[in-house]
Write a protein that holds these residues in place. Structure first.
Motif, mmCIF file in Angstrom:
data_model
loop_
_atom_site.group_PDB
_atom_site.id
_atom_site.type_symbol
_atom_site.label_atom_id
_atom_site.label_comp_id
_atom_site.label_asym_id
_atom_site.label_seq_id
_atom_site.Cartn_x
_atom_site.Cartn_y
_atom_site.Cartn_z
ATOM 1 N N GLU A 82 0.840 -1.198 0.000
ATOM 2 C CA GLU A 82 0.000 0.000 0.000
ATOM 3 C C GLU A 82 0.877 1.251 0.000
ATOM 4 O O GLU A 82 1.910 1.306 0.673
ATOM 5 N N LEU A 83 0.452 2.255 -0.767
ATOM 6 C CA LEU A 83 1.171 3.534 -0.840
ATOM 7 C C LEU A 83 0.454 4.533 0.071
ATOM 8 O O LEU A 83 -0.722 4.838 -0.136
ATOM 9 N N MET A 84 1.167 5.058 1.047
ATOM 10 C CA MET A 84 0.557 5.902 2.069
ATOM 11 C C MET A 84 0.386 7.338 1.567
ATOM 12 O O MET A 84 1.338 8.105 1.483
ATOM 13 N N ILE A 85 -0.842 7.674 1.210
ATOM 14 C CA ILE A 85 -1.177 9.035 0.783
ATOM 15 C C ILE A 85 -1.882 9.779 1.917
ATOM 16 O O ILE A 85 -1.524 10.907 2.244
ATOM 17 N N LEU A 86 -2.874 9.146 2.521
ATOM 18 C CA LEU A 86 -3.601 9.741 3.641
ATOM 19 C C LEU A 86 -3.289 9.002 4.937
ATOM 20 O O LEU A 86 -2.977 7.810 4.933
ATOM 21 N N ARG A 87 -3.416 9.732 6.052
ATOM 22 C CA ARG A 87 -3.281 9.144 7.385
ATOM 23 C C ARG A 87 -4.383 9.703 8.279
ATOM 24 O O ARG A 87 -4.853 10.825 8.066
ATOM 25 N N ALA A 88 -4.777 8.915 9.263
ATOM 26 C CA ALA A 88 -5.813 9.363 10.189
ATOM 27 C C ALA A 88 -5.614 8.678 11.530
ATOM 28 O O ALA A 88 -5.053 7.573 11.604
ATOM 29 N N GLN A 89 -6.080 9.329 12.588
ATOM 30 C CA GLN A 89 -6.003 8.749 13.918
ATOM 31 C C GLN A 89 -6.889 7.510 14.009
ATOM 32 O O GLN A 89 -7.989 7.464 13.452
ATOM 33 N N ASN A 90 -6.379 6.507 14.720
ATOM 34 C CA ASN A 90 -7.119 5.281 15.012
ATOM 35 C C ASN A 90 -7.481 4.463 13.772
ATOM 36 O O ASN A 90 -8.362 3.601 13.821
ATOM 37 N N ILE A 91 -6.841 4.747 12.639
ATOM 38 C CA ILE A 91 -7.045 3.950 11.419
ATOM 39 C C ILE A 91 -5.687 3.509 10.909
ATOM 40 O O ILE A 91 -4.782 4.345 10.726
ATOM 41 N N ASP A 92 -5.534 2.218 10.690
ATOM 42 C CA ASP A 92 -4.269 1.695 10.196
ATOM 43 C C ASP A 92 -3.974 2.233 8.797
ATOM 44 O O ASP A 92 -4.876 2.333 7.954
ATOM 45 N N LEU A 111 -6.413 2.369 5.267
ATOM 46 C CA LEU A 111 -6.857 3.614 4.642
ATOM 47 C C LEU A 111 -6.364 3.760 3.212
ATOM 48 O O LEU A 111 -7.015 4.387 2.386
ATOM 49 N N ASN A 112 -5.204 3.169 2.909
ATOM 50 C CA ASN A 112 -4.581 3.356 1.600
ATOM 51 C C ASN A 112 -4.634 2.089 0.756
ATOM 52 O O ASN A 112 -5.022 1.020 1.231
ATOM 53 N N ASN A 113 -4.243 2.209 -0.507
ATOM 54 C CA ASN A 113 -4.385 1.117 -1.474
ATOM 55 C C ASN A 113 -3.064 0.798 -2.161
ATOM 56 O O ASN A 113 -2.143 1.618 -2.182
ATOM 57 N N LYS A 114 -3.023 -0.389 -2.755
ATOM 58 C CA LYS A 114 -1.901 -0.751 -3.624
ATOM 59 C C LYS A 114 -2.376 -1.012 -5.058
ATOM 60 O O LYS A 114 -1.560 -1.182 -5.964
ATOM 61 N N PHE A 115 -3.698 -1.042 -5.255
ATOM 62 C CA PHE A 115 -4.287 -1.254 -6.579
ATOM 63 C C PHE A 115 -5.021 0.014 -6.982
ATOM 64 O O PHE A 115 -5.873 0.518 -6.245
ATOM 65 N N PHE A 116 -4.701 0.551 -8.170
ATOM 66 C CA PHE A 116 -5.253 1.834 -8.605
ATOM 67 C C PHE A 116 -5.871 1.702 -10.005
ATOM 68 O O PHE A 116 -5.211 1.974 -11.013
ATOM 69 N N PRO A 117 -7.116 1.273 -10.110
ATOM 70 C CA PRO A 117 -7.791 1.261 -11.413
ATOM 71 C C PRO A 117 -8.302 2.659 -11.748
ATOM 72 O O PRO A 117 -8.694 3.426 -10.859
ATOM 73 N N SER A 118 -8.307 2.983 -13.020
ATOM 74 C CA SER A 118 -8.803 4.301 -13.423
ATOM 75 C C SER A 118 -9.250 4.279 -14.873
ATOM 76 O O SER A 118 -8.871 3.401 -15.658
ATOM 77 N N VAL A 119 -10.060 5.249 -15.215
ATOM 78 C CA VAL A 119 -10.439 5.526 -16.605
ATOM 79 C C VAL A 119 -9.793 6.842 -16.985
ATOM 80 O O VAL A 119 -9.751 7.768 -16.175
ATOM 81 N N TYR A 120 -9.270 6.922 -18.189
ATOM 82 C CA TYR A 120 -8.544 8.139 -18.573
ATOM 83 C C TYR A 120 -8.929 8.621 -19.961
ATOM 84 O O TYR A 120 -9.497 7.887 -20.774
ATOM 85 N N LEU A 121 -8.590 9.867 -20.208
ATOM 86 C CA LEU A 121 -8.772 10.496 -21.520
ATOM 87 C C LEU A 121 -7.567 11.373 -21.771
ATOM 88 O O LEU A 121 -7.158 12.152 -20.892
ATOM 89 N N THR A 122 -6.974 11.255 -22.952
ATOM 90 C CA THR A 122 -5.805 12.064 -23.311
ATOM 91 C C THR A 122 -6.087 12.817 -24.613
ATOM 92 O O THR A 122 -6.513 12.207 -25.600
ATOM 93 N N LEU A 123 -5.879 14.115 -24.583
ATOM 94 C CA LEU A 123 -5.950 14.944 -25.785
ATOM 95 C C LEU A 123 -4.528 15.113 -26.307
ATOM 96 O O LEU A 123 -3.646 15.530 -25.547
ATOM 97 N N TYR A 124 -4.292 14.759 -27.573
ATOM 98 C CA TYR A 124 -2.920 14.796 -28.070
ATOM 99 C C TYR A 124 -2.816 15.420 -29.466
ATOM 100 O O TYR A 124 -3.779 15.457 -30.234
#
Length: 258
Positions: A226-236, A240-253
């Motif tokens: 997991e890549l630590m982007i956010l942190r919070a009290q009382n949450i591991d 809170l964070n993820n190691k899998f990042f699915p996304s939809v994208y659009l590129t203008l070129y």
């Protein structure tokens, strides 16, 4: 998320079906190389996700191979920008690191519909993969440590620039602003993962040596931990964070051919 996976399934089905689709023209393309660069928008980024460059070499009238590099910022889906009404500053509460990613890619592209030499729209399907080089750079804030309730003692401001820590910087009211972007650049950590993309590109080129278009598709990205982007009290942090990042994208070129 269900819509994202449905989109990916449909795209793969379309890639498989292209073997039965006849191109509008079987003429050999008048160029052998293509170089493009563009602006990326994606469901994991902000207003502008990042930038991309790509070099494509034509193999025959239907197939091409390409390599490219994409640089984007990846945000946590729970990020929320806050405003401190006293200082006028803004910050993302709980954010501990920026995540910037470089994605070298190699892949293949197939023409589905070929446009006329001087006009029209060409539709291509592409599939690519490569490593993902994640750069975790500390997100610094200005935090007010000033002690204001000591009778008979003159108040001396104590404002420090530091990386957000939920155990230390727990008072949102004391976060005055975010610090400059590269405040924590010397503490950047490198995380290596991998990605897979599938897309359709809609290419318009009025002239033989120029090209412009839109590419839209999906991207799956995975890291070993997991890549630590956010942190919070009382949450591991791992919860809170993820190691899998699915996304939809659009590129203008835009780009050129030779």
């Amino acid at each position: 998320m269900r819509n994202l996976y449905s989109f990916g399934f449909c795209l793969f089905a379309l890639l498989g079906a292209t073997s039965q689709v006849q191109a509008q023209s079987s003429d050999e393309p008048s160029y052998r190389k293509e170089f493009t660069y563009g602006i990326n928008f994606n469901t994991r980024g902000g207003l502008i996700g990042g930038v991309a460059v790509r070099s494509t070499r034509v193999l025959d009238e239907k197939w091409s191979r390409f390599w490219g590099v994409e640089g984007v910022e990846v945000k946590h889906p729970k990020e929320q920008r806050r405003l401190n009404p006293n200082s006028g500053g803004s910050f993302v509460y709980g954010k501990s690191n920026y995540l910037f990613v470089l994605r070298p890619s190699y892949g293949m592209q197939r023409v589905i519909f070929r446009k006329a030499p001087e006009s029209g729209v060409q539709v291509n399907a592409l599939l690519g993969a490569g490593p993902s080089i994640g750069l975790l750079m500390p997100y610094y804030i200005y935090y007010d440590y000033t002690v204001r309730e000591r009778p008979g003692v003159a108040i001396q401001e104590d404002i420090r620039s530091e990386q957000y820590d939920p155990m230390i910087n727990s008072s949102e009211a004391r976060i005055l602003d975010r610090a400059p972007l590269f405040s924590g650049a010397s503490q950047t950590q490198v995380k290596v993962g991998a990605h897979l993309r599938g897309a359709l590109s809609f290419e318009y080129g009025r002239y033989r040596d120029a090209v412009a278009g839109i590419e839209t598709g999906f991207l799956f990205e995975l890291y070993p931990k997991e890549l630590m982007i956010l942190r919070a009290q009382n949450i591991d942090d791992k919860t809170l964070n993820n190691k899998f990042f699915p996304s939809v994208y659009l590129t203008l070129y835009i780009g050129h051919r030779s």
